[in-house]
Enzyme design. Sequence first.
Site, PDB file in Angstrom:
ATOM      1  N   TYR A  37       0.839  -1.196   0.000  1.00 46.47           N
ATOM      2  CA  TYR A  37       0.000   0.000   0.000  1.00 46.47           C
ATOM      3  C   TYR A  37       0.873   1.245   0.000  1.00 46.47           C
ATOM      4  CZ  TYR A  37      -3.997  -2.881   1.530  1.00 46.47           C
ATOM      5  OH  TYR A  37      -5.000  -3.799   1.628  1.00 46.47           O
ATOM      6  N   HIS A 193     -12.561   3.169   6.294  1.00 43.59           N
ATOM      7  CA  HIS A 193     -11.309   2.467   6.005  1.00 43.59           C
ATOM      8  C   HIS A 193     -10.833   1.586   7.170  1.00 43.59           C
ATOM      9  CE1 HIS A 193     -10.278   5.279   2.513  1.00 43.59           C
ATOM     10  NE2 HIS A 193     -10.230   4.078   2.020  1.00 43.59           N
ATOM     11  N   ARG A 223      -5.995   6.900  -8.819  1.00 47.85           N
ATOM     12  CA  ARG A 223      -5.098   5.871  -8.325  1.00 47.85           C
ATOM     13  C   ARG A 223      -5.680   4.525  -8.706  1.00 47.85           C
ATOM     14  NH1 ARG A 223      -6.906   3.354  -3.359  1.00 47.85           N
ATOM     15  NH2 ARG A 223      -4.788   2.668  -2.917  1.00 47.85           N
ATOM     16  N   ASN A 225      -6.376   0.433  -7.459  1.00 40.56           N
ATOM     17  CA  ASN A 225      -6.429  -0.534  -6.375  1.00 40.56           C
ATOM     18  C   ASN A 225      -6.752  -1.882  -7.023  1.00 40.56           C
ATOM     19  OD1 ASN A 225      -6.432  -1.354  -3.628  1.00 40.56           O
ATOM     20  ND2 ASN A 225      -8.669  -1.495  -3.734  1.00 40.56           N
ATOM     21  N   GLU A 265      -9.335  -1.700  -9.867  1.00 43.52           N
ATOM     22  CA  GLU A 265     -10.192  -0.522  -9.785  1.00 43.52           C
ATOM     23  C   GLU A 265      -9.395   0.716 -10.187  1.00 43.52           C
ATOM     24  OE1 GLU A 265     -12.809  -2.084  -5.949  1.00 43.52           O
ATOM     25  OE2 GLU A 265     -11.318  -0.499  -5.680  1.00 43.52           O
ATOM     26  N   TYR A 316      -6.862 -10.055   3.719  1.00 42.85           N
ATOM     27  CA  TYR A 316      -7.851  -8.993   3.548  1.00 42.85           C
ATOM     28  C   TYR A 316      -8.484  -9.057   2.165  1.00 42.85           C
ATOM     29  CZ  TYR A 316      -9.855  -4.369   2.911  1.00 42.85           C
ATOM     30  OH  TYR A 316     -10.703  -3.336   2.624  1.00 42.85           O
ATOM     31  N   LYS A 317      -7.668  -9.333   1.156  1.00 40.19           N
ATOM     32  CA  LYS A 317      -8.179  -9.383  -0.204  1.00 40.19           C
ATOM     33  C   LYS A 317      -8.890 -10.703  -0.507  1.00 40.19           C
ATOM     34  CE  LYS A 317      -4.686  -6.151  -1.971  1.00 40.19           C
ATOM     35  NZ  LYS A 317      -5.466  -5.052  -2.574  1.00 40.19           N
TER      36      LYS A 317
HETATM   37  C1  HEM Z   1     -12.809   9.382  -0.819  1.00 41.60           C
HETATM   38  C2  HEM Z   1     -12.438   8.419  -1.516  1.00 41.60           C
HETATM   39  C3  HEM Z   1     -12.350   6.992  -1.034  1.00 41.60           C
HETATM   40  C4  HEM Z   1     -13.359   6.143  -0.738  1.00 41.60           C
HETATM   41  C5  HEM Z   1     -14.857   6.435  -0.801  1.00 41.60           C
HETATM   42  C6  HEM Z   1     -12.758   4.897  -0.337  1.00 41.60           C
HETATM   43  C7  HEM Z   1     -13.476   3.788   0.054  1.00 41.60           C
HETATM   44  C8  HEM Z   1     -12.914   2.578   0.409  1.00 41.60           C
HETATM   45  C9  HEM Z   1     -13.661   1.430   0.839  1.00 41.60           C
HETATM   46  C10 HEM Z   1     -15.166   1.391   1.002  1.00 41.60           C
HETATM   47  C11 HEM Z   1     -12.780   0.435   1.076  1.00 41.60           C
HETATM   48  C12 HEM Z   1     -13.120  -0.971   1.558  1.00 41.60           C
HETATM   49  C13 HEM Z   1     -12.983  -1.038   3.042  1.00 41.60           C
HETATM   50  C14 HEM Z   1     -13.605  -2.305   3.611  1.00 41.60           C
HETATM   51  O1  HEM Z   1     -12.917  -3.334   3.654  1.00 41.60           O
HETATM   52  O2  HEM Z   1     -14.782  -2.251   4.003  1.00 41.60           O
HETATM   53  C15 HEM Z   1     -11.465   0.945   0.781  1.00 41.60           C
HETATM   54  C16 HEM Z   1     -10.300   0.229   0.855  1.00 41.60           C
HETATM   55  C17 HEM Z   1      -9.043   0.797   0.698  1.00 41.60           C
HETATM   56  N1  HEM Z   1      -8.750   2.112   0.458  1.00 41.60           N
HETATM   57 FE1  HEM Z   1     -10.070   3.570   0.074  1.00 41.60          FE
HETATM   58  N2  HEM Z   1     -11.409   5.006  -0.401  1.00 41.60           N
HETATM   59  C18 HEM Z   1     -11.112   6.274  -0.820  1.00 41.60           C
HETATM   60  C19 HEM Z   1      -9.871   6.806  -1.034  1.00 41.60           C
HETATM   61  C20 HEM Z   1      -8.704   6.148  -0.803  1.00 41.60           C
HETATM   62  C21 HEM Z   1      -7.405   6.710  -1.035  1.00 41.60           C
HETATM   63  C22 HEM Z   1      -7.127   8.100  -1.569  1.00 41.60           C
HETATM   64  C23 HEM Z   1      -6.498   5.784  -0.700  1.00 41.60           C
HETATM   65  C24 HEM Z   1      -5.026   6.010  -0.821  1.00 41.60           C
HETATM   66  C25 HEM Z   1      -4.081   5.341  -0.383  1.00 41.60           C
HETATM   67  C26 HEM Z   1      -7.241   4.608  -0.259  1.00 41.60           C
HETATM   68  C27 HEM Z   1      -6.697   3.417   0.144  1.00 41.60           C
HETATM   69  C28 HEM Z   1      -7.400   2.255   0.374  1.00 41.60           C
HETATM   70  C29 HEM Z   1      -6.762   0.964   0.571  1.00 41.60           C
HETATM   71  C30 HEM Z   1      -5.281   0.688   0.549  1.00 41.60           C
HETATM   72  C31 HEM Z   1      -7.804   0.049   0.750  1.00 41.60           C
HETATM   73  C32 HEM Z   1      -7.652  -1.460   0.892  1.00 41.60           C
HETATM   74  C33 HEM Z   1      -7.894  -2.014  -0.484  1.00 41.60           C
HETATM   75  C34 HEM Z   1      -7.488  -3.440  -0.744  1.00 41.60           C
HETATM   76  O3  HEM Z   1      -6.443  -3.910  -0.256  1.00 41.60           O
HETATM   77  O4  HEM Z   1      -8.197  -4.094  -1.532  1.00 41.60           O
HETATM   78  N3  HEM Z   1      -8.578   4.869  -0.337  1.00 41.60           N
HETATM   79  N4  HEM Z   1     -11.588   2.256   0.377  1.00 41.60           N
END
Ligand code: HEM
Lengths: 357, 328
Positions: A37, A193, A223, A225, A265, A316-317
């Site tokens: 990350y 988050h 970005r 993901n 994504e 987690y994934k």
């Molecule tokens: C405002 C915008 C954003 C929204 C609405 C959002 C929403 C989410 C949601 C709903 C999750 C899933 C969490 C769960 O397990 O329930 C997630 C995961 C995550 N988000 Fe965001 N996020 C946003 C911006 C960002 C940004 C800017 C970063 C930058 C580093 C970030 C990093 C992550 C990471 C690293 C994960 C874990 C994803 C994975 O490993 O699959 N997010 N986010």
Amino acid sequence: MTIQFNKETFRDDYSFRNSDWAIKRFPFPFHEDSYMYSVNMEQHRGGPPGSVYEKRFDVDEHYLAEMEDRAIVLAEDPLRCQSLPHMTLAGWDTLELIMTCKSEDYPDLFELHRDGKRWRWVNKPMGIDHSFTFLDETTLPCGPLEYITRQTQGDFAVLDQRDEMLWMDAGTVTTQADWSLDFDIGMNFFEWHAPVPMAHELGIFKRALKFLLNVQQGAPARRLNWTMTVNPLLDTSPENYHKWGIQKTTLTPENIGAKQHLRVELQTFFRLPRSNALLFPIRCYLIAFQDIVSVPKWGRRLHRVVRDLPDELATYKGFIANRPMMLDYLGQYDDGRPTSPGIWPDLETEPPLDMGR
Amino acid sequence: MTAAPQNTKAGAEKIAVTVSAVVPLNDLVTRFEFTRPDGAAFPPFSAGAHTVVEMRDQGRTRLNPYSLMSDPSDPSIYAISVRRDDQGRGGSLFMHRNVKVGDAMTLTYPVNLFSLDLRGRKHVFLAGGIGITPFMAMIAQLEQSNGNWELHYACRSEALGTYADQLRSHYPNKVHVYFDDQNQAIGLEDLLDGQPLGTHVYVCGPKGMIDWVHTTAAEHGWPSENVHSEEFLAPQPGKPFEVRLCKSDITIQVGEHESLLEAMERCGVDAPFLCRGGACGQCETDVVEADGEFVHRDHWLDDDDHACGKKIMPCVSRFVGKTLVLDR
Ligand code: HEM
Ligand code: FES
């Protein structure tokens, strides 16, 4: 080029396929042979012609099929689209942004004609030709956010910005990687988050929030993901986990190449001008393992990334149980050669697979 | 990932404009209206947003933020109102003396650090002097959506009550004006006590007024999320000092009447900024080495940050001492 829209499904018989065109333009998310990350944000101002980064809202061969899938999900579960009362203006902002961008970026597919507040929107692929009054909800069949997101690929979270914080106060979420709008609605950036491992400790969310609060009108960001999905399912929601979670156990060495998909994504960030809210489109691209390995560089690299990913992330994934089988499969496509830096396929310059060692 | 060449630019995106009207409102305040030379519509904006006006003043570039005060639903113009500050650093004087109808100028895209809380069931605006400008746009926006608002506006005198007559005649039941020279003052305590649940208060004016509203509201049990304020700090003059910028590999002098940010720009360093007033956080810069005292004037860093001396906001803050090395 004109886009040939596929007739395909993301459920039941899973007839989803990527054409050669879609494979070559796939947003492969790894710029090096390992992954962790990071605050991996960059400006969203175009990209190489034909790439998914070129247009503000990418339209591809899956457009019509994805919109049909969204309609099915919304019919079964209307709570997949929600908007708290103060977010209606942000919904209109979203509609205006998408209609403006799509009609400018794809003039052969979409048209927007404005005469003051009287607007006419033409969506040729979906056969829509609709006149309405901007900012007058009674002239649309549903709210503005639902109206436009039923016609646009990807999920949408709409974040209100108050008190130096973002709040998930509206959205349309039908193609999500195991999170729920109905659960997260009203939460703030740190709350939604909370389930993510390691990133909080790395200070990633604190810095990401600071960045997002300062995303400015006219200067969107993006970005990538990624995660893993068995079968080309768009709707991997917690609501339907009982339907798709079990499919993870159907993977075999024989079917893994076709069934196992990398799910990427393309996340973008737009400041909305009238409401000062932040729009967060999350566009999902799926690709079967057997299609990834058709690009030698990507096959080599994916093997190394999956192999070396920290257990916390693989858990987690949701693929820790299947990781050994994935590695057996992907290992066949990793000859140990170095890979070129960057995300692009580099088909002309990267050597073909050489397993004759 | 890097999918495209990244050219990160300092500040917000820019818009080329033509000055379409210069309207003196009283002895101190003048309104400037802008249109686009190509006749195109302006980007929509949300009430409370500001734009940074770029002024070419004899080879020197001045960048001053002003609240957009035109009606957000009218995409044909942007308007600002500028109070002449004879003791100031020259930006407002330049606007008053040099800017004429037909001039070509450059504005930035709107940036909003003072937005309406759209959940608010009622919005109470407290303006002091030229602090009226963001409320002009807020009122226009709320009128469009049948929002519930009232304005309490303190000015020095009738003669200096910018827009006071216009507002009173348009909205006689919602606008309350107080003149200092007639010993009138906003009855803040009663005002705060009488508000229904879900009311938001917004204050824009001199620093003393902003502090007074925050303190009084807190004393009366108002949650801080319901009290909003905007204060643009103008950079203050101070003793000249020297700074080493290690990434750019240059040493620069910050003059008495320029900010650290302006000095960097003068020396060709593309430093990030948005508000130029210590509020947005965009210009935050890491300190590599410092031997001396910081003069922190921003609203962005917290007290701990200020105390530990590892960060500085170059748009408003200064330094007094022997050595300062920044990571820029
Ligand atoms: C405002 C915008 C954003 C929204 C609405 C959002 C929403 C989410 C949601 C709903 C999750 C899933 C969490 C769960 O397990 O329930 C997630 C995961 C995550 N988000 Fe965001 N996020 C946003 C911006 C960002 C940004 C800017 C970063 C930058 C580093 C970030 C990093 C992550 C990471 C690293 C994960 C874990 C994803 C994975 O490993 O699959 N997010 N986010
Ligand atoms: S530019 Fe906004 S805080 Fe310095």
